[in-house]
Each structure stands twice: as structure tokens, then as C-alpha cells.
Design a protein around this motif. Structure first.
Motif, PDB file in Angstrom:
ATOM      1  N   ALA A   9       0.839  -1.104   0.260  1.00  0.00           N
ATOM      2  CA  ALA A   9      -0.034  -0.116   0.033  1.00  0.00           C
ATOM      3  C   ALA A   9       0.922   1.410  -0.009  1.00  0.00           C
ATOM      4  N   VAL A  10       0.580   2.219  -0.765  1.00  0.00           N
ATOM      5  CA  VAL A  10       1.468   3.495  -0.984  1.00  0.00           C
ATOM      6  C   VAL A  10       0.438   4.761  -1.146  1.00  0.00           C
ATOM      7  N   LYS A  11       1.061   5.675  -0.751  1.00  0.00           N
ATOM      8  CA  LYS A  11       0.162   6.973  -0.886  1.00  0.00           C
ATOM      9  C   LYS A  11       0.279   7.653  -2.240  1.00  0.00           C
ATOM     10  N   ASP A  12       1.343   7.463  -2.724  1.00  0.00           N
ATOM     11  CA  ASP A  12       1.535   8.087  -4.130  1.00  0.00           C
ATOM     12  C   ASP A  12       2.312   7.263  -4.992  1.00  0.00           C
ATOM     13  N   GLY A  38     -11.381   0.363  -5.808  1.00  0.00           N
ATOM     14  CA  GLY A  38     -11.035   1.727  -5.567  1.00  0.00           C
ATOM     15  C   GLY A  38      -9.460   1.743  -5.523  1.00  0.00           C
ATOM     16  N   VAL A  39      -8.631   1.338  -6.594  1.00  0.00           N
ATOM     17  CA  VAL A  39      -7.365   1.219  -6.335  1.00  0.00           C
ATOM     18  C   VAL A  39      -6.833   1.308  -7.680  1.00  0.00           C
ATOM     19  N   SER A  40      -5.550   2.092  -7.934  1.00  0.00           N
ATOM     20  CA  SER A  40      -4.442   1.911  -8.905  1.00  0.00           C
ATOM     21  C   SER A  40      -3.516   1.149  -8.523  1.00  0.00           C
ATOM     22  N   THR A  41      -3.040   0.239  -9.390  1.00  0.00           N
ATOM     23  CA  THR A  41      -1.888  -0.574  -9.241  1.00  0.00           C
ATOM     24  C   THR A  41      -0.804  -0.337 -10.335  1.00  0.00           C
ATOM     25  N   SER A  42       0.386  -0.641  -9.753  1.00  0.00           N
ATOM     26  CA  SER A  42       1.429  -0.899 -10.552  1.00  0.00           C
ATOM     27  C   SER A  42       2.175  -2.092 -10.208  1.00  0.00           C
ATOM     28  N   SER A  57      -7.797   4.973  -5.013  1.00  0.00           N
ATOM     29  CA  SER A  57      -8.490   6.038  -5.811  1.00  0.00           C
ATOM     30  C   SER A  57      -9.726   6.757  -5.348  1.00  0.00           C
ATOM     31  N   ARG A  58      -9.976   6.258  -4.295  1.00  0.00           N
ATOM     32  CA  ARG A  58     -11.375   6.742  -3.846  1.00  0.00           C
ATOM     33  C   ARG A  58     -10.846   6.752  -2.179  1.00  0.00           C
ATOM     34  N   GLU A  59     -11.481   7.536  -1.201  1.00  0.00           N
ATOM     35  CA  GLU A  59     -11.152   7.559   0.150  1.00  0.00           C
ATOM     36  C   GLU A  59     -11.929   6.496   0.934  1.00  0.00           C
ATOM     37  N   ASP A  60     -12.946   5.778   0.499  1.00  0.00           N
ATOM     38  CA  ASP A  60     -13.528   4.661   1.148  1.00  0.00           C
ATOM     39  C   ASP A  60     -13.030   3.464   0.727  1.00  0.00           C
ATOM     40  N   SER A  61     -11.964   3.339  -0.221  1.00  0.00           N
ATOM     41  CA  SER A  61     -11.470   2.097  -0.467  1.00  0.00           C
ATOM     42  C   SER A  61     -10.580   1.108   0.564  1.00  0.00           C
ATOM     43  N   PRO A  62     -10.595  -0.051   0.592  1.00  0.00           N
ATOM     44  CA  PRO A  62      -9.801  -0.916   1.275  1.00  0.00           C
ATOM     45  C   PRO A  62      -8.364  -0.374   1.650  1.00  0.00           C
ATOM     46  N   ILE A  63      -7.891   0.146   0.583  1.00  0.00           N
ATOM     47  CA  ILE A  63      -6.230   0.616   0.596  1.00  0.00           C
ATOM     48  C   ILE A  63      -6.238   2.233   1.522  1.00  0.00           C
ATOM     49  N   ALA A  64      -7.164   2.921   1.018  1.00  0.00           N
ATOM     50  CA  ALA A  64      -7.440   4.094   1.864  1.00  0.00           C
ATOM     51  C   ALA A  64      -7.373   3.881   3.442  1.00  0.00           C
ATOM     52  N   LYS A  65      -8.360   2.906   3.687  1.00  0.00           N
ATOM     53  CA  LYS A  65      -8.508   2.740   5.070  1.00  0.00           C
ATOM     54  C   LYS A  65      -7.323   2.015   5.903  1.00  0.00           C
ATOM     55  N   PHE A  66      -6.605   0.922   4.910  1.00  0.00           N
ATOM     56  CA  PHE A  66      -5.212   0.508   5.556  1.00  0.00           C
ATOM     57  C   PHE A  66      -4.266   1.319   5.708  1.00  0.00           C
ATOM     58  N   ILE A  67      -4.200   2.424   4.664  1.00  0.00           N
ATOM     59  CA  ILE A  67      -3.031   3.327   4.966  1.00  0.00           C
ATOM     60  C   ILE A  67      -3.172   4.475   6.043  1.00  0.00           C
ATOM     61  N   GLU A  68      -4.455   4.576   6.268  1.00  0.00           N
ATOM     62  CA  GLU A  68      -5.008   5.607   7.320  1.00  0.00           C
ATOM     63  C   GLU A  68      -4.803   4.977   8.849  1.00  0.00           C
ATOM     64  N   LYS A  69      -5.116   3.470   9.017  1.00  0.00           N
ATOM     65  CA  LYS A  69      -4.981   2.890  10.105  1.00  0.00           C
ATOM     66  C   LYS A  69      -3.450   2.534  10.512  1.00  0.00           C
ATOM     67  N   ARG A  70      -2.859   1.887   9.231  1.00  0.00           N
ATOM     68  CA  ARG A  70      -1.325   1.432   9.398  1.00  0.00           C
ATOM     69  C   ARG A  70      -0.116   2.035   8.903  1.00  0.00           C
ATOM     70  N   GLY A  71      -0.638   2.966   7.883  1.00  0.00           N
ATOM     71  CA  GLY A  71       0.596   3.571   7.331  1.00  0.00           C
ATOM     72  C   GLY A  71       0.925   2.750   5.887  1.00  0.00           C
ATOM     73  N   GLU A  72       1.655   3.322   5.102  1.00  0.00           N
ATOM     74  CA  GLU A  72       2.169   2.579   4.105  1.00  0.00           C
ATOM     75  C   GLU A  72       2.954   1.302   4.525  1.00  0.00           C
ATOM     76  N   GLY A  73       2.923   0.255   3.397  1.00  0.00           N
ATOM     77  CA  GLY A  73       3.574  -0.730   3.760  1.00  0.00           C
ATOM     78  C   GLY A  73       3.120  -2.163   3.118  1.00  0.00           C
ATOM     79  N   ILE A  74       3.553  -3.259   3.787  1.00  0.00           N
ATOM     80  CA  ILE A  74       3.004  -4.488   2.884  1.00  0.00           C
ATOM     81  C   ILE A  74       1.425  -4.656   3.467  1.00  0.00           C
TER      82      ILE A  74
END
Length: 133
Positions: A9-12, A38-42, A57-74
């Protein structure tokens, strides 16, 4: 079953693409949006496995929630299987909790299913099977 990719999971996504291109000595080979998640992948090749960078790609996506809770990372480990439906049934019979009842379409031309982290030592596990056209 083999390790297909590690999801991070990444912010940018653009900045992370530069970082991983520098780290791995090669550019990503694909960028793809998965609107349903709700995600863009590379994707980057890393030996026989891949690295998948995931940006919300949207604020309610699982990745957005993950980063909000745990920050970037695996975020997850993905294992490639020959028959995803058979593996889902086998793992469910073994007591693993599935996050989706049927496989769904994911990035990189795959059918996917996630196992709940509570049933796999706190690790989000993805099963994936290549879609044969």
C-alpha cells in the motif's frame, strides 16, 4: 501454489514507482485501475514473483482505510493457484475465513479471493488464478 506477488500500500503511486524502479533497477511493466476495489496498481517483476504497488483511488477504498490505520507498507501476500474455486473450498473446509464467497476479477488479468487476516496469523492472503482468454 507459489508466491505470485507482494502487495504494498502506497500513498503516491508515481513517487513509489520511481523508488521501486531505482531499488529494482527496472521500470514497472503495467499500471492498471481496478475500479471495483477503488485502487490503482503498478506491477514490477522481482525474480519469479512480482511487487504490486496499490494506491487508493477513492477515500472509502480498502487501501485508503489500510493506510489511514497502519500507514504505507506490506498489505498482502498473493499466491497463484491452478483452480481458485477448489482452493477456496479446501481452505474453507480447513477453517479459513474467506472475504468473498466467489472469485472476483482483480488486476493483472486474475481471478482473486482474499482470506481474512484473523484466520491467517494477521496476514491478508490473496489467492489468484490467471484468467485464460
Amino acid at each position: 501454489m507459489k508466491l505470485e506477488h507482494i502487495g504494498i500500500a502506497v500513498k503516491d503511486l508515481a513517487a513509489s514507482n520511481e523508488l521501486f524502479a531505482s531499488l529494482l533497477g527496472r521500470a514497472h511493466y503495467k499500471i492498471e485501475a481496478v475500479e471495483s476495489e477503488g485502487v490503482s496498481t503498478s506491477f514490477f517483476m522481482a525474480g519469479e514473483s512480482k511487487i504490486e504497488l496499490l494506491e487508493a483511488s477513492r477515500e472509502d477504498s480498502p487501501i485508503a482505510k489500510f493506510i489511514e490505520k497502519r500507514g504505507e507498507g506490506i498489505h498482502h501476500l498473493a499466491f497463484e493457484v491452478e483452480d481458485i474455486e477448489a482452493e477456496m473450498k479446501r481452505l474453507q473446509a480447513e477453517g479459513y475465513r474467506l472475504l468473498n464467497e466467489t472469485p472476483k476479477r482483480g488486476a493483472d488479468n486474475k481471478l482473486i479471493c482474499f482470506l481474512h487476516p484473523k484466520s491467517s496469523n494477521g496476514v491478508l492472503v490473496e489467492l489468484c488464478q490467471s484468467i485464460k482468454d
